[in-house]
Scaffold this active site. Sequence first.
Site, mmCIF file in Angstrom:
data_model
loop_
_atom_site.group_PDB
_atom_site.id
_atom_site.type_symbol
_atom_site.label_atom_id
_atom_site.label_comp_id
_atom_site.label_asym_id
_atom_site.label_seq_id
_atom_site.Cartn_x
_atom_site.Cartn_y
_atom_site.Cartn_z
ATOM 1 N N ARG A 54 -3.041 -13.936 4.664
ATOM 2 C CA ARG A 54 -3.408 -13.125 5.642
ATOM 3 C C ARG A 54 -2.894 -13.486 7.152
ATOM 4 N NH1 ARG A 54 -7.724 -9.873 3.997
ATOM 5 N NH2 ARG A 54 -8.689 -10.347 6.179
ATOM 6 N N LYS B 63 0.942 -1.020 -0.108
ATOM 7 C CA LYS B 63 0.085 -0.082 -0.231
ATOM 8 C C LYS B 63 1.124 1.497 0.499
ATOM 9 C CE LYS B 63 -4.521 -1.892 2.149
ATOM 10 N NZ LYS B 63 -4.840 -1.930 3.199
ATOM 11 N N GLU C 190 -9.637 -10.008 -7.756
ATOM 12 C CA GLU C 190 -8.926 -9.133 -8.164
ATOM 13 C C GLU C 190 -7.423 -9.066 -8.460
ATOM 14 O OE1 GLU C 190 -7.332 -9.035 -3.574
ATOM 15 O OE2 GLU C 190 -9.540 -8.598 -3.001
ATOM 16 N N ARG D 11 2.227 -5.813 9.252
ATOM 17 C CA ARG D 11 1.214 -5.385 9.552
ATOM 18 C C ARG D 11 1.588 -4.871 11.203
ATOM 19 N NH1 ARG D 11 -4.786 -6.763 7.771
ATOM 20 N NH2 ARG D 11 -5.034 -5.690 5.750
ATOM 21 N N ASN E 206 -2.053 0.958 6.582
ATOM 22 C CA ASN E 206 -2.208 -0.736 7.398
ATOM 23 C C ASN E 206 -1.181 -1.766 6.149
ATOM 24 O OD1 ASN E 206 -3.585 -1.514 5.616
ATOM 25 N ND2 ASN E 206 -4.715 -2.676 7.067
ATOM 26 N N HIS F 143 -2.580 -5.657 1.894
ATOM 27 C CA HIS F 143 -3.602 -5.742 1.432
ATOM 28 C C HIS F 143 -3.023 -7.399 1.291
ATOM 29 C CE1 HIS F 143 -7.017 -6.667 -0.354
ATOM 30 N NE2 HIS F 143 -7.073 -7.465 -1.631
ATOM 31 N N TYR G 239 -12.563 -1.463 -4.048
ATOM 32 C CA TYR G 239 -12.973 -1.900 -2.423
ATOM 33 C C TYR G 239 -14.658 -1.268 -2.123
ATOM 34 C CZ TYR G 239 -8.373 -2.311 -0.008
ATOM 35 O OH TYR G 239 -7.361 -2.711 0.241
ATOM 36 N N THR H 135 -6.040 -6.184 10.325
ATOM 37 C CA THR H 135 -5.970 -5.008 10.107
ATOM 38 C C THR H 135 -5.437 -4.185 11.046
ATOM 39 O OG1 THR H 135 -8.163 -6.183 9.106
ATOM 40 C CG2 THR H 135 -7.788 -3.697 8.880
ATOM 41 N N PHE I 67 -15.957 4.539 6.986
ATOM 42 C CA PHE I 67 -13.797 5.132 6.482
ATOM 43 C C PHE I 67 -14.129 5.296 5.007
ATOM 44 C CE2 PHE I 67 -14.457 0.365 7.156
ATOM 45 C CZ PHE I 67 -14.147 -0.152 6.669
#
Length: 138
Positions: free
Chosen positions: A86, A10, A127, A103, A113, A116, A50, A92, A58
């Site tokens: 993950r 990110k 994706e 993270r 964070n 993704h 998203y 998150t 948010f």
Amino acid sequence: MSNRTFTIVKPDSVRKGNFGKVISRVEAEGFKILGLKKASLSQKQAEGFYAVHRERPFFKDLVKYMTSGPVYVAALERDNAVAHLRKIMGATDPTKADAGTIRKDFGESIEQNAIHGSDSDENAKIEIAFFFAESELM
Ligand code: ATP
Ligand code: MG
């Protein structure tokens, strides 16, 4: 169970010069990089990517953040790819993420964070197709 997942390193990671460190963690876990590109998400792309979160409070800030600078997008391969990515990403919210997760070590906040990762095989497929043609994956 598919062996593919999708990641975005990110804007906060790229801005801070952490792209290499983040992708090293991923490679060290045995993920092969099938495809990798640097991208600047347009507002439309970020909103589309998203879209499941469009009703969340948010959402507007999330789109602003994801378009705030370049990212790296990658298609990854490994056994148990979705769940394993993950796991090494962590929660998150970086303050709630386990020690040693990406993270925990590189995230700034629940929004900024660092990384993704797809949350299901179905979404991984969607994706990856969002950013790569099958012929670009090797
Ligand atoms: P990602 O989809 O980016 O891998 P995730 O699956 O852990 O993250 P989601 O619930 O899908 O979390 O949220 C998507 C992204 O929206 C988060 O990674 C974060 O950048 C942002 N986000 C989630 N919850 C909040 C929140 N409460 N406040 C601000 N931003 C949030
Ligand atoms: Mg998610």
